[in-house]
Structures are given as structure tokens and as C-alpha cells.
Design a protein around this motif. Structure first.
Motif, PDB file in Angstrom:
ATOM      1  N   ALA A  38      10.099   0.876  -8.305  1.00 22.67           N
ATOM      2  CA  ALA A  38      10.436   0.826  -9.726  1.00 22.67           C
ATOM      3  C   ALA A  38      11.158  -0.470 -10.079  1.00 22.67           C
ATOM      4  O   ALA A  38      10.927  -1.057 -11.143  1.00 22.67           O
ATOM      5  CB  ALA A  38      11.297   2.030 -10.101  1.00 22.67           C
ATOM      6  N   HIS A  39      12.054  -0.922  -9.195  1.00 26.73           N
ATOM      7  CA  HIS A  39      12.727  -2.200  -9.435  1.00 26.73           C
ATOM      8  C   HIS A  39      11.713  -3.327  -9.575  1.00 26.73           C
ATOM      9  O   HIS A  39      11.817  -4.170 -10.471  1.00 26.73           O
ATOM     10  CB  HIS A  39      13.669  -2.512  -8.271  1.00 26.73           C
ATOM     11  N   MET A  40      10.746  -3.365  -8.668  1.00 26.56           N
ATOM     12  CA  MET A  40       9.778  -4.459  -8.689  1.00 26.56           C
ATOM     13  C   MET A  40       8.896  -4.419  -9.938  1.00 26.56           C
ATOM     14  O   MET A  40       8.556  -5.452 -10.503  1.00 26.56           O
ATOM     15  CB  MET A  40       8.918  -4.420  -7.423  1.00 26.56           C
ATOM     16  N   VAL A  41       8.532  -3.221 -10.364  1.00 24.78           N
ATOM     17  CA  VAL A  41       7.781  -3.090 -11.611  1.00 24.78           C
ATOM     18  C   VAL A  41       8.633  -3.583 -12.774  1.00 24.78           C
ATOM     19  O   VAL A  41       8.161  -4.328 -13.652  1.00 24.78           O
ATOM     20  CB  VAL A  41       7.342  -1.635 -11.841  1.00 24.78           C
ATOM     21  N   ALA A  42       9.900  -3.194 -12.784  1.00 26.81           N
ATOM     22  CA  ALA A  42      10.794  -3.589 -13.875  1.00 26.81           C
ATOM     23  C   ALA A  42      10.959  -5.104 -13.957  1.00 26.81           C
ATOM     24  O   ALA A  42      11.141  -5.661 -15.042  1.00 26.81           O
ATOM     25  CB  ALA A  42      12.160  -2.924 -13.693  1.00 26.81           C
ATOM     26  N   SER A  64      25.522   0.861  -4.247  1.00 26.82           N
ATOM     27  CA  SER A  64      25.760  -0.576  -4.159  1.00 26.82           C
ATOM     28  C   SER A  64      24.868  -1.306  -5.145  1.00 26.82           C
ATOM     29  O   SER A  64      23.730  -0.938  -5.354  1.00 26.82           O
ATOM     30  CB  SER A  64      25.476  -1.072  -2.734  1.00 26.82           C
ATOM     31  N   HIS A  65      25.402  -2.364  -5.737  1.00 24.11           N
ATOM     32  CA  HIS A  65      24.633  -3.159  -6.694  1.00 24.11           C
ATOM     33  C   HIS A  65      23.942  -4.346  -6.043  1.00 24.11           C
ATOM     34  O   HIS A  65      23.348  -5.163  -6.747  1.00 24.11           O
ATOM     35  CB  HIS A  65      25.549  -3.665  -7.815  1.00 24.11           C
ATOM     36  N   VAL A  66      24.012  -4.491  -4.726  1.00 21.42           N
ATOM     37  CA  VAL A  66      23.486  -5.702  -4.099  1.00 21.42           C
ATOM     38  C   VAL A  66      21.983  -5.842  -4.297  1.00 21.42           C
ATOM     39  O   VAL A  66      21.465  -6.965  -4.373  1.00 21.42           O
ATOM     40  CB  VAL A  66      23.839  -5.770  -2.593  1.00 21.42           C
ATOM     41  N   CYS A  67      21.261  -4.731  -4.371  1.00 21.77           N
ATOM     42  CA  CYS A  67      19.809  -4.816  -4.570  1.00 21.77           C
ATOM     43  C   CYS A  67      19.494  -5.406  -5.938  1.00 21.77           C
ATOM     44  O   CYS A  67      18.711  -6.350  -6.069  1.00 21.77           O
ATOM     45  CB  CYS A  67      19.158  -3.441  -4.431  1.00 21.77           C
ATOM     46  N   LEU A  68      20.115  -4.840  -6.959  1.00 18.76           N
ATOM     47  CA  LEU A  68      19.866  -5.303  -8.320  1.00 18.76           C
ATOM     48  C   LEU A  68      20.336  -6.748  -8.496  1.00 18.76           C
ATOM     49  O   LEU A  68      19.664  -7.562  -9.138  1.00 18.76           O
ATOM     50  CB  LEU A  68      20.562  -4.390  -9.325  1.00 18.76           C
ATOM     51  N   GLN A  69      21.468  -7.087  -7.902  1.00 17.19           N
ATOM     52  CA  GLN A  69      21.966  -8.457  -7.996  1.00 17.19           C
ATOM     53  C   GLN A  69      20.981  -9.440  -7.368  1.00 17.19           C
ATOM     54  O   GLN A  69      20.732 -10.518  -7.905  1.00 17.19           O
ATOM     55  CB  GLN A  69      23.327  -8.565  -7.303  1.00 17.19           C
ATOM     56  N   THR A  70      20.408  -9.050  -6.237  1.00 14.17           N
ATOM     57  CA  THR A  70      19.449  -9.923  -5.569  1.00 14.17           C
ATOM     58  C   THR A  70      18.218 -10.146  -6.437  1.00 14.17           C
ATOM     59  O   THR A  70      17.761 -11.281  -6.617  1.00 14.17           O
ATOM     60  CB  THR A  70      19.021  -9.319  -4.221  1.00 14.17           C
ATOM     61  N   LEU A  71      17.683  -9.065  -6.970  1.00 13.92           N
ATOM     62  CA  LEU A  71      16.466  -9.180  -7.771  1.00 13.92           C
ATOM     63  C   LEU A  71      16.713  -9.974  -9.047  1.00 13.92           C
ATOM     64  O   LEU A  71      15.836 -10.714  -9.505  1.00 13.92           O
ATOM     65  CB  LEU A  71      15.923  -7.792  -8.100  1.00 13.92           C
ATOM     66  N   LEU A  72      17.906  -9.826  -9.615  1.00 16.54           N
ATOM     67  CA  LEU A  72      18.234 -10.599 -10.808  1.00 16.54           C
ATOM     68  C   LEU A  72      18.259 -12.096 -10.497  1.00 16.54           C
ATOM     69  O   LEU A  72      17.781 -12.916 -11.278  1.00 16.54           O
ATOM     70  CB  LEU A  72      19.587 -10.147 -11.356  1.00 16.54           C
ATOM     71  N   HIS A  79      12.818   2.359 -16.631  1.00 12.99           N
ATOM     72  CA  HIS A  79      13.608   2.200 -17.849  1.00 12.99           C
ATOM     73  C   HIS A  79      15.100   2.148 -17.522  1.00 12.99           C
ATOM     74  O   HIS A  79      15.857   1.335 -18.071  1.00 12.99           O
ATOM     75  CB  HIS A  79      13.314   3.357 -18.806  1.00 12.99           C
ATOM     76  N   SER A  80      15.553   3.004 -16.590  1.00 18.37           N
ATOM     77  CA  SER A  80      16.957   3.030 -16.188  1.00 18.37           C
ATOM     78  C   SER A  80      17.374   1.711 -15.554  1.00 18.37           C
ATOM     79  O   SER A  80      18.480   1.218 -15.774  1.00 18.37           O
ATOM     80  CB  SER A  80      17.193   4.183 -15.211  1.00 18.37           C
ATOM     81  N   CYS A  81      16.477   1.119 -14.775  1.00 16.88           N
ATOM     82  CA  CYS A  81      16.766  -0.169 -14.149  1.00 16.88           C
ATOM     83  C   CYS A  81      16.988  -1.234 -15.209  1.00 16.88           C
ATOM     84  O   CYS A  81      17.927  -2.034 -15.122  1.00 16.88           O
ATOM     85  CB  CYS A  81      15.619  -0.549 -13.216  1.00 16.88           C
ATOM     86  N   ARG A  82      16.148  -1.244 -16.220  1.00 15.25           N
ATOM     87  CA  ARG A  82      16.277  -2.237 -17.288  1.00 15.25           C
ATOM     88  C   ARG A  82      17.568  -2.015 -18.082  1.00 15.25           C
ATOM     89  O   ARG A  82      18.227  -2.970 -18.516  1.00 15.25           O
ATOM     90  CB  ARG A  82      15.052  -2.186 -18.189  1.00 15.25           C
ATOM     91  N   GLN A  83      17.947  -0.759 -18.247  1.00 14.72           N
ATOM     92  CA  GLN A  83      19.206  -0.469 -18.922  1.00 14.72           C
ATOM     93  C   GLN A  83      20.392  -0.964 -18.102  1.00 14.72           C
ATOM     94  O   GLN A  83      21.373  -1.484 -18.649  1.00 14.72           O
ATOM     95  CB  GLN A  83      19.338   1.040 -19.165  1.00 14.72           C
ATOM     96  N   GLU A  84      20.309  -0.788 -16.794  1.00 12.90           N
ATOM     97  CA  GLU A  84      21.383  -1.238 -15.922  1.00 12.90           C
ATOM     98  C   GLU A  84      21.600  -2.744 -16.032  1.00 12.90           C
ATOM     99  O   GLU A  84      22.726  -3.230 -16.039  1.00 12.90           O
ATOM    100  CB  GLU A  84      21.053  -0.861 -14.473  1.00 12.90           C
ATOM    101  N   VAL A  85      20.519  -3.494 -16.127  1.00  9.93           N
ATOM    102  CA  VAL A  85      20.621  -4.943 -16.302  1.00  9.93           C
ATOM    103  C   VAL A  85      21.373  -5.264 -17.587  1.00  9.93           C
ATOM    104  O   VAL A  85      22.268  -6.122 -17.608  1.00  9.93           O
ATOM    105  CB  VAL A  85      19.221  -5.580 -16.318  1.00  9.93           C
ATOM    106  N   ALA A  86      21.027  -4.563 -18.648  1.00  7.80           N
ATOM    107  CA  ALA A  86      21.689  -4.808 -19.938  1.00  7.80           C
ATOM    108  C   ALA A  86      23.176  -4.475 -19.861  1.00  7.80           C
ATOM    109  O   ALA A  86      24.017  -5.209 -20.394  1.00  7.80           O
ATOM    110  CB  ALA A  86      21.006  -3.985 -21.028  1.00  7.80           C
TER     111      ALA A  86
END
Length: 340
Positions: free
Chosen positions: A175-179, A144-152, A92-99
Motif C-alpha cells: 500500500a505504501h508503494m502504491v501511495a 515506527s515511522h522509519v518506513c514512511l520517512q524513508t519513502l518520503l 488513503h491512510s498512508c497519504r493522510q499520515e504524510v499530510a
């Protein structure tokens, strides 16, 4: 992105695209040999300095600097239990971070976020357990945000895919991959890993010890994955820090094994501390132009996420012995398709 950053990024990417493609990652015989090879047992504790007979190999004949930062964390054989409510809150936190990133006008790194009615699973992921504390998903503790940026950027490739997480002492990558909609996630880790309750998610999850993965591959029972993800893991291989055998090419051999476990055309998101080449004994390696040429051998480099000032910058100002993992880059590599 400003023009200078874009030019630097393109020039650096072009430099590494011109790499040696001699290694055939689809060669079945090479994969069989890798998984059959039984490394010599490591002794404990690991040596505080590189053994003299291995120094030339670790330093790539002197082209890689050697610094000291001695650590010992024997992990093989230990068990870890993950808490399901915390895992779901992290999703849930990962999805919030994207928003939040979208609200902050960081659209240049964002893929479209799917919209739709709130499902029962989404409601459960929001959670009601106020005692569960969850950090924001910034490549775990590395800020670092590089992980989230890559997955996005590669969200469409992740959705519905089979994913393997290489090296995982906590559940942030899973959790990132599930999200992002993976259909199946497997944790590949020496430390036995279990959840303390059923997950009850659409995404299936399992754990595999590297020796069991090798056995499955050799027996023809391994089902190739579409995506591989590793961050702050493979740069440690072969240094003895975690009780693994000393091997100057331990990282490179592990990267080749990942390719063997993937389908042709699959993507590997590989996060490595990057700058100028160094072995920080025995904490980890730093990857510059010399070592990266070997890392990319046989792969198609698609892109990378993250910035460093330069590769192989001379260190004339201070002793570089405890570099920050915040300078990590995620390299997106594709396993070539088989030749017709």
C-alpha cells in the motif's frame, strides 16, 4: 535535527561506507549458482537451541551474542487472501499520515507531496466502508515511522518504478508503494497471496513464490525491478522459525538474491533490527557492526533512517532476550552499476 544527532549520524554512516566491496552483485554466474542451489529440507519443529555443529557459524566465531526466544510459525504452503477495500483504505491512510507529518512541522524528512485535482481513483481510495478498520501506516505493528520517512525521502525514485516487496504477510508495504506512485508492485513471499477482488488501480500488482522467481530468473524471463523493499523479514532467514532450512548465512544469501532480481543502479530499502550483534534464537537476528559489514558487502550504502544509541554496546545491565523491533533502521543501499 540537533547538531549532536547529525554528527553521530554522519560518523556512523562514514564507518559503514568503508566496507568490503569484494562481492560483485552483478556477477551473473554467482546469481545463477544462488538460484540453482537447493537447500536441504527443514525438519519440523525447529530445534529449540542452535545445533552445536552450527553454533560457531551462527555466532560468527563468538563475536555475535546468542539469546533465547523460541518461536515456530510454519508459513510455507499456507495461503493468504487480502481484502481489497481494506487495502485501498490503507493507501488513503498512508497519504493522510504524510499530510499530518507535514502539519506537525516535520519537513526535514518530507519530500514534496504532489498536488492536483482529485481523481476518481483518489475518491475511491478514500472509501465509504465504515466497517473497515485501518491502522496508521507506521511500519505496520512496529510503531515506527522509519518506513514512511524513508519513502518520503526517496519519493521521486519510487514514482513510476517497478517494486518488489520481500516478505509480506500483510499488505502495508504494498500500500505504501502504491501511495507513492509505483507503476508495478510484486509481492515475493512463501505464503501464497491473493486479493479477493480486482484492484482496479493504476498500479499493477502480482504475487510470486520465491521458487517461481528463481525459475523465471534462470530461464531469462525475470524482468529486473528498480526498487526492493523489506522490513522485518530477512533477519529471520535461516533460523528455522518459519519452516525454512537452518542456514547461518540465510539472511546474507537472501540479500544477494534480492540484488540479482534488481537492475544495476536500483535501490534496496532494507529494514533490520539494529543495535549490537546478536542471534535471538530462533526469533531473529540483531545487526551490529560485525554482521552489517557482511550485509553491505558489494552494495553502495546511500544513507539510513533511524537511530540507535550505539552499535555493539556491551550488555552489562540486563538479559537482552526480547528486543523491540522499534529500534529498526532502514538502510538504503544501491546496487552498483556494471563496470564498463
Amino acid at each position: 535535527m540537533n547538531a549532536a544527532y547529525r554528527i553521530q549520524r554522519l560518523l556512523t554512516l562514514f564507518h559503514f561506507l568503508v566496507c568490503n566491496l569484494a562481492l560483485d552483485l552483478n556477477d551473473e554466474a554467482s546469481c545463477q549458482a544462488l538460484f540453482r542451489n537447493k537447500s536441504e529440507a527443514a525438519f519440523w519443529p525447529p530445534p529449540k537451541t542452535i545445533p552445536p555443529e552450527l553454533l560457531s557459524s551462527y555466532s560468527m566465531n563468538g563475536s555475535v551474542k546468542v539469546f533465547d526466544w523460541y518461536l515456530k510459525h510454519k508459513a510455507n504452503g499456507r495461503a493468504s487472501t487480502w481484502h481489497v477495500p481494506a487495502f485501498k483504505k490503507y493507501i488513503h491512510s498512508c497519504r493522510q499520515e504524510v499530510a499530518e507529518m507535514k502539519e506537525n512541522d516535520q519537513a526535514w524528512i518530507l519530500a514534496p507531496v504532489p498536488k492536483g485535482p482529485k481523481t476518481a481513483e483518489a475518491s475511491e481510495l478514500a472509501g465509504t466502508d465504515s466497517k473497515t478498520v485501518v491502522k496508521k501506516p507506521q511500519c505496520e505493528c512496529y510503531g515506527s515511522h522509519v518506513c514512511l520517512q524513508t519513502l518520503l525521502q526517496f519519493q521521486s525514485s519510487i514514482q513510476g518504478s517497478r517494486v518488489i516487496i520481500i516478505g509480506s504477510q500483510s499488505f502495508w508495504a504494498e500500500a505504501h508503494m502504491v501511495a507513492f506512485g509505483a507503476s508495478y508492485v510484486v509481492t515475493y513471499e512463501y505464503q501464497q497471496t491473493l486479493f479477493d477482488a480486482p484492484l482496479n488501480l493504476r498500479t499493477n500488482w502480482s504475487y510470486v513464490h520465491p521458487s517461481d522467481a528463481a525459475s523465471q530468473y534462470l530461464s531469462g524471463q525475470w524482468e529486473p525491478v528498480d526498487i526492493a523493499f523489506s522490513f522485518s523479514s530477512l533477519e529471520h532467514d535461516g533460523l528455522g522459525r518459519y519452516g525454512d532450512p537452518l542456514n547461518p548465512d540465510g539472511d546474507l544469501q537472501s540479500i544477494q538474491k534480492v540484488a540479482c532480481l534488481m537492475r544495476p543502479g536500483g535501490l534496496f530499502f532494507l529494514g533490520l533490527p539494529s543495535g549490537y550483534d546478536a542471534v535471538v534464537w530462533n526469533a531473529h537476528r540483531i545487526y551490529g557492526s560485525h554482521r552489517l559489514q557482511q550485509v553491505f558487502n558489494g552494495w553502495e550504502l546511500v544513507t539510513f533512517v533511524g537511530v540507535v544509541d550505539t552499535f555493539n554496546k556491551p550488555d552489562n545491565t540486563k538479559t537482552f532476550n526480547r528486543p523491540s523491533m522499534s529500534n529498526s533502521i532502514v538502510y538504503v543501499m544501491r546496487k552498483p552499476k556494471k563496470q564498463a
